[in-house]
Motif scaffolding. Structure first.
Motif, PDB file in Angstrom:
ATOM      1  N   PHE A 120       1.017  -1.246  -0.050  1.00  0.00           N
ATOM      2  CA  PHE A 120      -0.012   0.003  -0.062  1.00  0.00           C
ATOM      3  C   PHE A 120       0.957   1.221   0.024  1.00  0.00           C
ATOM      4  CE2 PHE A 120      -3.686  -2.464   0.715  1.00  0.00           C
ATOM      5  CZ  PHE A 120      -4.701  -1.727   0.230  1.00  0.00           C
ATOM      6  N   CYS A 121       1.999   1.286   0.612  1.00  0.00           N
ATOM      7  CA  CYS A 121       3.071   2.543   0.575  1.00  0.00           C
ATOM      8  C   CYS A 121       3.243   2.799  -0.729  1.00  0.00           C
ATOM      9  CB  CYS A 121       3.938   2.073   1.539  1.00  0.00           C
ATOM     10  SG  CYS A 121       3.652   2.233   3.480  1.00  0.00           S
ATOM     11  N   LEU A 122       3.702   1.571  -1.296  1.00  0.00           N
ATOM     12  CA  LEU A 122       4.139   1.832  -2.998  1.00  0.00           C
ATOM     13  C   LEU A 122       3.047   2.343  -3.843  1.00  0.00           C
ATOM     14  CD1 LEU A 122       6.207   1.392  -4.862  1.00  0.00           C
ATOM     15  CD2 LEU A 122       5.523  -1.006  -5.166  1.00  0.00           C
ATOM     16  N   VAL A 123       1.742   1.912  -3.511  1.00  0.00           N
ATOM     17  CA  VAL A 123       0.707   2.256  -4.388  1.00  0.00           C
ATOM     18  C   VAL A 123       0.464   3.666  -4.091  1.00  0.00           C
ATOM     19  CG1 VAL A 123      -1.773   2.058  -4.864  1.00  0.00           C
ATOM     20  CG2 VAL A 123      -0.243   0.031  -4.646  1.00  0.00           C
ATOM     21  N   ILE A 124       0.667   4.175  -2.711  1.00  0.00           N
ATOM     22  CA  ILE A 124       0.307   5.452  -2.167  1.00  0.00           C
ATOM     23  C   ILE A 124       1.052   6.605  -2.621  1.00  0.00           C
ATOM     24  CG2 ILE A 124       0.109   7.018  -0.277  1.00  0.00           C
ATOM     25  CD1 ILE A 124      -0.920   4.813   1.330  1.00  0.00           C
ATOM     26  N   VAL A 125       2.384   6.292  -2.881  1.00  0.00           N
ATOM     27  CA  VAL A 125       3.486   6.999  -3.227  1.00  0.00           C
ATOM     28  C   VAL A 125       3.410   7.336  -4.962  1.00  0.00           C
ATOM     29  CG1 VAL A 125       6.039   7.415  -3.722  1.00  0.00           C
ATOM     30  CG2 VAL A 125       5.033   6.560  -1.484  1.00  0.00           C
ATOM     31  N   VAL A 132      11.384  15.999  -2.251  1.00  0.00           N
ATOM     32  CA  VAL A 132       9.940  15.305  -2.353  1.00  0.00           C
ATOM     33  C   VAL A 132       9.994  13.798  -1.707  1.00  0.00           C
ATOM     34  CG1 VAL A 132       8.447  14.389  -4.147  1.00  0.00           C
ATOM     35  CG2 VAL A 132       9.196  16.671  -4.159  1.00  0.00           C
ATOM     36  N   PHE A 133      11.156  13.189  -2.000  1.00  0.00           N
ATOM     37  CA  PHE A 133      11.017  11.586  -1.639  1.00  0.00           C
ATOM     38  C   PHE A 133      11.577  11.530  -0.105  1.00  0.00           C
ATOM     39  CE2 PHE A 133      10.551  11.132  -6.345  1.00  0.00           C
ATOM     40  CZ  PHE A 133       9.570  10.093  -6.111  1.00  0.00           C
ATOM     41  N   THR A 134      12.785  12.265   0.219  1.00  0.00           N
ATOM     42  CA  THR A 134      13.049  12.254   1.439  1.00  0.00           C
ATOM     43  C   THR A 134      12.410  12.990   2.688  1.00  0.00           C
ATOM     44  OG1 THR A 134      14.698  13.970   1.121  1.00  0.00           O
ATOM     45  CG2 THR A 134      15.478  11.815   0.664  1.00  0.00           C
ATOM     46  N   LEU A 135      12.026  14.008   2.260  1.00  0.00           N
ATOM     47  CA  LEU A 135      11.382  15.022   3.241  1.00  0.00           C
ATOM     48  C   LEU A 135       9.885  14.927   3.206  1.00  0.00           C
ATOM     49  CD1 LEU A 135      11.887  17.076   5.391  1.00  0.00           C
ATOM     50  CD2 LEU A 135      11.465  18.867   3.819  1.00  0.00           C
ATOM     51  N   SER A 193       4.710  12.303   4.816  1.00  0.00           N
ATOM     52  CA  SER A 193       3.389  11.607   4.266  1.00  0.00           C
ATOM     53  C   SER A 193       3.234  10.124   4.491  1.00  0.00           C
ATOM     54  CB  SER A 193       3.264  11.693   2.546  1.00  0.00           C
ATOM     55  OG  SER A 193       3.043  13.054   2.302  1.00  0.00           O
ATOM     56  N   LEU A 194       4.458   9.473   4.250  1.00  0.00           N
ATOM     57  CA  LEU A 194       4.190   7.981   4.562  1.00  0.00           C
ATOM     58  C   LEU A 194       3.869   7.498   6.057  1.00  0.00           C
ATOM     59  CD1 LEU A 194       6.789   6.209   2.322  1.00  0.00           C
ATOM     60  CD2 LEU A 194       4.413   6.175   2.207  1.00  0.00           C
ATOM     61  N   PRO A 195       4.551   8.422   7.040  1.00  0.00           N
ATOM     62  CA  PRO A 195       4.145   8.107   8.544  1.00  0.00           C
ATOM     63  C   PRO A 195       2.447   8.383   8.613  1.00  0.00           C
ATOM     64  CG  PRO A 195       6.164   8.949   8.409  1.00  0.00           C
ATOM     65  CD  PRO A 195       5.774   9.121   6.891  1.00  0.00           C
ATOM     66  N   PHE A 196       2.043   9.527   7.959  1.00  0.00           N
ATOM     67  CA  PHE A 196       0.701   9.928   8.247  1.00  0.00           C
ATOM     68  C   PHE A 196      -0.256   8.730   7.599  1.00  0.00           C
ATOM     69  CE2 PHE A 196      -2.690  11.741   5.835  1.00  0.00           C
ATOM     70  CZ  PHE A 196      -3.648  12.120   6.903  1.00  0.00           C
ATOM     71  N   PHE A 197       0.163   8.382   6.247  1.00  0.00           N
ATOM     72  CA  PHE A 197      -0.794   7.432   5.740  1.00  0.00           C
ATOM     73  C   PHE A 197      -0.779   5.936   6.292  1.00  0.00           C
ATOM     74  CE2 PHE A 197      -0.451  10.167   1.961  1.00  0.00           C
ATOM     75  CZ  PHE A 197      -1.810  10.520   1.720  1.00  0.00           C
TER      76      PHE A 197
END
Length: 360
Positions: free
Chosen positions: A23-28, A49-52, A58-62
């Protein structure tokens, strides 16, 4: 802990981690494709974009937001697979009751619940601040309002403040007024053209002011160019960008709630919603796990796909219920605690019903 307990825990956690990664991959992918034009237009580098934005914000939030639902899907997937491979029947026929079989499931749900709770209190507010700050600059800067207008605020039981406009970037306010009462009687009113915040001295400077002192039928006027004073308000109290409360630490959130009880600026429901969600939503991991096990522990015609379809449908219903109850609280005045409890209580009742109907 029995061998079968370790077997179920291993299946549970590996499937859950795999589901989260997918799901993380799909979300990104989907989120990046939607916002890439904004990133380019506002000159955000790919490293930022990808590190910050994604890795830190975003990923911790999702992940935190979707963990209960991803956990639900993972439980349905691996339990349906066990049932389809006729692993559940030997477990139950071997003398282990259905309720005893739930023990490893509840153990894992407890781990996930604890992880979400700790994240809500100590991690997500800080990663959300990174996410929101990045979006305010590089995604939708036009949605960020740096000026609050016509702000009324109650500082204590006898003191009221009005601010015509306040610039959050410069910490300067205009058309400032403060009124002091003795019961229902106005005793003092100060009006000023401008008020500024001194971050070094942690105090306010009032410029070009007049003070009207009232003692019964007698009045006295006072004027001056500058006065330094301390007031129970800070520039952050005037911040009005979206999702500001999700970026507050638990201590800041509790402090803001206490101040809001006195000030009454109309933000109490949003504050209480954020607080209750942080503590109550993690326990949905137990509820959704019960539903998942009860739904998928029986072998059905159609295999895993049927159980997964039902699980995804229930996940959508849960999300819709949560959104509707939140909207009714923010816009309709529904009690925030009831709003947070509605989807969880309804699904708790459903989980108990399905657990009773589950194969024994």
């Amino acid at each position: 802990m029995k061998i079968i307990d370790r077997y179920i825990i291993g299946k549970y956690l590996t499937t859950f981690v795999f589901t989260v990664c997918i799901f993380c991959l799909v979300i990104v992918i989907f989120d990046f494709s939607e916002k890439v034009d904004d990133f380019n237009k506002n000159r955000a580098t790919m490293a930022q974009v990808f590190t910050l934005y994604y890795a830190v914000g975003s990923l911790p939030f999702f992940i935190n937001m979707l963990t209960p639902l991803l956990n639900f899907i993972a439980v349905i997937f691996f339990t349906s697979k066990m049932a389809d491979q006729t692993e559940i029947v030997p477990i139950l026929n071997g003398g282990m009751s259905f309720y005893r079989m739930l023990r490893p499931y509840m153990f894992c749900a407890g781990l996930i619940c604890g992880m979400i709770l700790l994240s809500n209190l100590y991690v997500i507010p800080y990663t959300n601040k990174v996410k929101v700050d990045f979006e305010n600059v590089y995604v939708k800067p036009q949605k960020v309002s740096t000026t609050s207008t016509s702000t009324h605020m109650q500082l204590d039981s006898n003191t009221y403040v009005y601010m015509g406009t306040f610039e959050t970037k410069t910490a300067v306010g205009y058309n400032f007024a403060i009124e002091k009462f003795d019961g229902d009687v106005l005793t003092e009113k100060l009006m000023a053209d401008r008020i500024t915040w001194d971050s070094v001295a942690s105090k306010w400077s009032i410029h070009n002011y007049t003070v009207r002192h009232i003692d019964g039928l007698r009045e006295r006027m006072e004027a001056g160019e500058q006065r330094d004073t301390t007031l129970d308000m800070r520039p952050k109290d005037f911040e009005i960008y979206e999702n500001v409360f999700t970026t507050m630490s638990q201590a800041d959130l509790n402090e803001r709630i206490l101040k809001e009880e006195t000030r009454g600026t109309g933000m109490m429901n949003e504050l209480l919603l954020e607080k209750y969600k942080r503590f109550i939503n993690p326990f949905s991991a137990f509820i959704l796990t019960l539903i998942g096990v009860s739904l998928s522990s029986k072998k059905v015609r159609g295999g895993i796909g049927v159980s997964l379809g039902v699980g995804i449908g229930l996940s959508c219903i849960y999300v819709v219920l949560e959104r509707f109850s939140t909207m009714f609280s923010v816009k309709g005045g529904l009690d925030p605690l009831i709003s947070v409890l509605i989807p969880n209580v309804l699904f708790l009742v459903l989980s108990i019903y399905l657990m009773i109907k589950a194969p024994k």
